[in-house]
Design a protein around this motif. Structure first.
Motif, PDB file in Angstrom:
ATOM      1  N   TYR A 126     -10.746 -14.490  18.641  1.00  0.00           N
ATOM      2  CA  TYR A 126     -10.274 -14.036  19.955  1.00  0.00           C
ATOM      3  C   TYR A 126     -11.438 -13.825  20.924  1.00  0.00           C
ATOM      4  O   TYR A 126     -11.471 -14.443  22.000  1.00  0.00           O
ATOM      5  CB  TYR A 126      -9.414 -12.785  19.807  1.00  0.00           C
ATOM      6  CG  TYR A 126      -8.145 -13.019  19.012  1.00  0.00           C
ATOM      7  CD1 TYR A 126      -7.050 -13.661  19.579  1.00  0.00           C
ATOM      8  CD2 TYR A 126      -8.050 -12.616  17.683  1.00  0.00           C
ATOM      9  CE1 TYR A 126      -5.885 -13.881  18.850  1.00  0.00           C
ATOM     10  CE2 TYR A 126      -6.892 -12.833  16.941  1.00  0.00           C
ATOM     11  CZ  TYR A 126      -5.823 -13.472  17.525  1.00  0.00           C
ATOM     12  OH  TYR A 126      -4.671 -13.703  16.800  1.00  0.00           O
ATOM     13  N   LEU A 129     -13.630 -17.435  21.322  1.00  0.00           N
ATOM     14  CA  LEU A 129     -13.148 -18.453  22.253  1.00  0.00           C
ATOM     15  C   LEU A 129     -13.378 -18.030  23.691  1.00  0.00           C
ATOM     16  O   LEU A 129     -13.679 -18.852  24.564  1.00  0.00           O
ATOM     17  CB  LEU A 129     -11.663 -18.715  22.014  1.00  0.00           C
ATOM     18  CG  LEU A 129     -11.279 -19.858  21.063  1.00  0.00           C
ATOM     19  CD1 LEU A 129     -11.724 -21.194  21.603  1.00  0.00           C
ATOM     20  CD2 LEU A 129     -11.844 -19.643  19.670  1.00  0.00           C
ATOM     21  N   THR A 130     -13.258 -16.729  23.956  1.00  0.00           N
ATOM     22  CA  THR A 130     -13.479 -16.241  25.314  1.00  0.00           C
ATOM     23  C   THR A 130     -14.924 -16.458  25.735  1.00  0.00           C
ATOM     24  O   THR A 130     -15.198 -16.900  26.865  1.00  0.00           O
ATOM     25  CB  THR A 130     -13.127 -14.741  25.403  1.00  0.00           C
ATOM     26  OG1 THR A 130     -11.789 -14.554  24.933  1.00  0.00           O
ATOM     27  CG2 THR A 130     -13.235 -14.246  26.839  1.00  0.00           C
ATOM     28  N   THR A 161      -9.361 -19.580  26.198  1.00  0.00           N
ATOM     29  CA  THR A 161      -9.130 -20.616  25.190  1.00  0.00           C
ATOM     30  C   THR A 161      -9.732 -21.933  25.679  1.00  0.00           C
ATOM     31  O   THR A 161     -10.132 -22.060  26.839  1.00  0.00           O
ATOM     32  CB  THR A 161      -7.629 -20.880  24.934  1.00  0.00           C
ATOM     33  OG1 THR A 161      -7.083 -21.613  26.045  1.00  0.00           O
ATOM     34  CG2 THR A 161      -6.869 -19.591  24.744  1.00  0.00           C
ATOM     35  N   CYS A 163      -8.299 -25.918  25.619  1.00  0.00           N
ATOM     36  CA  CYS A 163      -7.096 -26.696  25.334  1.00  0.00           C
ATOM     37  C   CYS A 163      -7.421 -28.184  25.421  1.00  0.00           C
ATOM     38  O   CYS A 163      -7.407 -28.769  26.517  1.00  0.00           O
ATOM     39  CB  CYS A 163      -5.980 -26.332  26.316  1.00  0.00           C
ATOM     40  SG  CYS A 163      -5.451 -24.615  26.228  1.00  0.00           S
ATOM     41  N   ILE A 197      -4.123 -24.734  19.444  1.00  0.00           N
ATOM     42  CA  ILE A 197      -4.909 -23.939  20.388  1.00  0.00           C
ATOM     43  C   ILE A 197      -5.171 -22.551  19.796  1.00  0.00           C
ATOM     44  O   ILE A 197      -4.270 -21.698  19.754  1.00  0.00           O
ATOM     45  CB  ILE A 197      -4.204 -23.827  21.750  1.00  0.00           C
ATOM     46  CG1 ILE A 197      -3.835 -25.225  22.271  1.00  0.00           C
ATOM     47  CG2 ILE A 197      -5.090 -23.090  22.742  1.00  0.00           C
ATOM     48  CD1 ILE A 197      -5.006 -26.197  22.337  1.00  0.00           C
ATOM     49  N   SER A 198      -6.382 -22.327  19.334  1.00  0.00           N
ATOM     50  CA  SER A 198      -6.759 -21.033  18.759  1.00  0.00           C
ATOM     51  C   SER A 198      -6.681 -19.956  19.831  1.00  0.00           C
ATOM     52  O   SER A 198      -7.168 -20.148  20.947  1.00  0.00           O
ATOM     53  CB  SER A 198      -8.169 -21.093  18.186  1.00  0.00           C
ATOM     54  OG  SER A 198      -8.275 -22.038  17.151  1.00  0.00           O
ATOM     55  N   ALA A 199      -6.060 -18.830  19.479  1.00  0.00           N
ATOM     56  CA  ALA A 199      -5.901 -17.698  20.400  1.00  0.00           C
ATOM     57  C   ALA A 199      -5.153 -18.102  21.667  1.00  0.00           C
ATOM     58  O   ALA A 199      -5.345 -17.519  22.725  1.00  0.00           O
ATOM     59  CB  ALA A 199      -7.252 -17.085  20.752  1.00  0.00           C
ATOM     60  N   GLY A 200      -4.282 -19.107  21.540  1.00  0.00           N
ATOM     61  CA  GLY A 200      -3.552 -19.613  22.706  1.00  0.00           C
ATOM     62  C   GLY A 200      -2.627 -18.598  23.328  1.00  0.00           C
ATOM     63  O   GLY A 200      -2.386 -18.620  24.544  1.00  0.00           O
ATOM     64  N   HIS A 210      -6.889 -20.261  30.231  1.00  0.00           N
ATOM     65  CA  HIS A 210      -6.975 -21.511  29.480  1.00  0.00           C
ATOM     66  C   HIS A 210      -7.860 -22.510  30.223  1.00  0.00           C
ATOM     67  O   HIS A 210      -7.709 -22.697  31.439  1.00  0.00           O
ATOM     68  CB  HIS A 210      -5.582 -22.119  29.293  1.00  0.00           C
ATOM     69  CG  HIS A 210      -4.619 -21.223  28.582  1.00  0.00           C
ATOM     70  ND1 HIS A 210      -4.611 -21.070  27.216  1.00  0.00           N
ATOM     71  CD2 HIS A 210      -3.643 -20.401  29.065  1.00  0.00           C
ATOM     72  CE1 HIS A 210      -3.649 -20.208  26.872  1.00  0.00           C
ATOM     73  NE2 HIS A 210      -3.053 -19.796  27.980  1.00  0.00           N
ATOM     74  N   THR A 264      -2.659 -19.619  16.169  1.00  0.00           N
ATOM     75  CA  THR A 264      -2.924 -21.017  16.517  1.00  0.00           C
ATOM     76  C   THR A 264      -1.644 -21.584  17.117  1.00  0.00           C
ATOM     77  O   THR A 264      -0.629 -21.695  16.427  1.00  0.00           O
ATOM     78  CB  THR A 264      -3.356 -21.819  15.284  1.00  0.00           C
ATOM     79  OG1 THR A 264      -4.483 -21.178  14.688  1.00  0.00           O
ATOM     80  CG2 THR A 264      -3.726 -23.237  15.670  1.00  0.00           C
TER      81      THR A 264
END
Length: 601
Positions: A126, A129-130, A161, A163, A197-200, A210, A264
């Motif tokens: 989380y 990815l940010t 994320t 994408c 998409i991880s932590a989408g 995104h 995910t």
């Protein structure tokens, strides 16, 4: 049993001692990060990971994420942990102070990342990815985008994320279909579907930003026609509080082998408002800023899992009583000896230990180069740092994650039947580690990137950024008595790497399949030599400290340095010989693997 305490002494060693001669230190603006400050950061991060994140690792795996009525929820305890994480400033560690970050060097930040991944890999995605998203926006976004979006992302109030993947295309992004249509106000309507998409979507942050790859109406075909867009889950109001929904929907979450505490998602964008990041049709360059950051971080994920698996296996090997030592009972007062007395158990434990210490040492070197690339006032140093990180990024991503899966499997083997049962907790490490070899570009893709792009880039300067320090160290270290077996082994493996490089360069120019056939073995060979170089340097430093330095007479430090030499010795005698096998495989060429027709499989 899942056991983890941050290996702080080894972390301090690779941070403060091992690479002081690499030419990447003494950077302006980094003076405040002295030993006292870095020790405090490491110790507090270790406490947070041990006390807050580790207890949620197994429960998060058991519970997983849920998707009900369009709402994605993370496992129990994750939201509270995330709130504590952001409130304490961990989300902002290595980000730009101009936008609310703390500006810590990557050399320190990567050690904190390792701790988070060891304690709870699912949770790490989380904030991870940010951070990657903020890197892309910082590098390619307009001043307006940076000023508006970075502060809340860096603080962790809003998450991010990337994408990329669509149902019909993964690595081959040139086939993507998501489209972006311009509006009169300078924004775009983004429409399409993304998967994996991880932590989408989740319930940790109040908004999710995104970064979406899409095509403009007049875009060229293939990857040259891809642009990058910033698309929030919710539109911000004028005061940048959360406003109305933006047509961004999670349609499902994946039911995965591991990483069950990380959502995910399958994502749908329905005329969602977005803003262009960077130039039109230059989205791949912008996205690769994020992906290269993430690839190093994925390598750190592997290291983190490997360390937790090792510590859990050591605990069990000392606790599990079974059989007698081959040389006679070690604990005659007990019904049997702990299994750590057995040579094969020690082989497994020391393999894991050597993998972890070698990867940590190599990651510290790469992290210092990342800092020099960003902060050095010397153009030559920045260029060398850039060339070195370009070369080593696929190695860090692929080698570290390959070794992590090996270590996780070894941990299960140490536990025996109990390792195969969920109650022990170690089988989770196998399931969690496995994805690290796949996402952010499979490890086979990393190997192709290494031999196809990085090896020959800049007229070979990328390779020289690594070859020169290794060659110089070998020459300077010859004739140093006790270290000679290590130096000779390193020189032999380095020679195999040089010959393999020449073989691939020669054959690959005439036939690209020859380079492709050699790629994975070459990446492993380069990684083994890099780890061997780090272990040899560590041995030299440890020896000097024991006999001449501050460790002389200080039992804690002396024991650390003595153990470092023992681990290095194991690496050179039991692991580095793999370099010979890689060399022979590379020399064999493509013939045996390409001889089969498709019908013969």
């Amino acid at each position: 049993m899942q056991v983890y305490n941050a290996p702080l002494r080894d972390m301090r060693f690779v941070l403060n001692e091992l690479h002081n001669d690499d030419g990447f230190g003494d950077l302006p603006g980094m003076e405040e990060f002295d030993t006292d400050l870095t020790d405090a950061v490491l110790e507090e991060a270790a406490r947070f990971c041990r006390d807050i994140l580790l207890p949620l690792n197994r429960s998060g795996d058991e519970e997983g994420c849920t998707h009900e009525n369009g709402v994605v929820r993370t496992p129990k305890g994750f939201k509270d942990a995330y709130d504590q994480f952001t409130a304490a400033g961990w989300a902002a560690l290595a980000s730009d102070p101009e936008y609310g970050g703390q500006g810590l060097p990557e050399a320190l930040n990567k050690l904190v990342e390792e701790m988070i991944c060891s304690a709870n890999l699912s949770f790490s995605l989380y904030p991870g990815l940010t951070h990657g998203g903020t890197t892309a926006i910082k590098g390619h976004g307009s001043d307006e985008l940076k000023a508006k979006w970075l502060p809340k992302m860096i603080s962790g109030e809003w998450s991010g994320t990337m994408c990329l993947t669509e149902p019909h295309c993964g690595t081959d992004l040139g086939m993507l279909r998501t489209k972006a249509e311009p509006r009169d106000d300078g924004s775009f309507k983004v429409t399409g579907n993304k998967i994996f998409i991880s932590a989408g979507d989740h319930d940790l942050a109040e908004n999710i930003v995104h970064l979406v790859l899409a095509r403009l109406p007049d875009a060229p075909e293939g990857v040259k026609g891809i642009s990058l867009f910033l698309v929030p889950k919710y539109m911000p109001k004028d005061d940048f509080s959360v406003g109305p929904a933006n047509g961004v929907t999670c349609t499902a979450i994946e039911h995965k082998m591991g990483l069950k505490g990380s959502a995910t998602c399958q994502m749908s964008f329905d005329e969602s408002t977005g803003w262009l990041v960077g130039e039109p049709n230059k989205g791949m360059a912008a996205m690769f800023t994020m992906m290269n950051t993430e690839r190093v971080s994925v390598g750190i994920q592997g290291l983190g899992v490997g360390e937790a698996a090792y510590q859990s296996a050591v605990w069990y090997a000392k606790d599990r009583v079974q059989g007698r030592a081959l040389s006679g009972a070690k604990y005659p007062e007990q019904a049997a000896d702990p299994i750590i007395v057995h040579p094969d158990v020690r082989r497994m434990l020391l393999t894991m230990r050597a993998y972890n210490e070698g990867c940590r040492a190599l990651s510290a070197w790469v992290s210092r180069a990342l800092d020099a690339q960003k902060h050095s006032p010397d153009p030559e140093v920045r260029q060398r740092a850039e060339e070195f990180t370009a070369l080593m990024t696929p190695v860090v991503k692929a080698l570290f994650t390959d070794l992590a899966t090996e270590s996780a499997n070894l941990a299960v083997q140490v536990y025996g039947g109990h390792g195969y049962i969920r109650e022990s907790g170690v089988e989770q490490y196998v399931r969690d580690a496995r994805i690290c070899q796949i996402y952010e570009g499979t490890n086979g893709i990393q190997a192709l990137d290494l031999v196809g792009r990085k090896m020959g880039a800049n007229f070979g300067r990328n390779l020289r950024s690594f070859f020169h320090p290794v060659s110089n160290f070998i020459e300077e270290s010859k004739g140093e008595g006790p270290m000679q077996p290590m130096i000779e082994a390193l020189e032999k493996a380095f020679g195999a790497l040089q010959l393999s490089t020449a073989t691939i360069a020669q054959k690959g120019m005439a036939d690209p399949e020859e380079a492709g056939a050699a790629a994975t073995d070459y990446l492993r060979l380069l990684g083994l030599v890099a780890m061997g170089y780090c272990f040899a340097k560590a041995t030299k430093i440890a020896g000097l400290q024991i006999f001449f330095g501050s460790a002389n007479g200080e039992e804690g430090d002396k024991a650390f340095y003595e153990t470092k030499i023992k681990t290095a010795t194991f690496f050179f005698e039991r692991i580095l010989p793999q370099a010979t096998a890689s060399f022979l495989a590379i020399r064999s060429g493509k013939k045996s693997m390409m001889a089969f027709t498709e019908d013969e499989f």
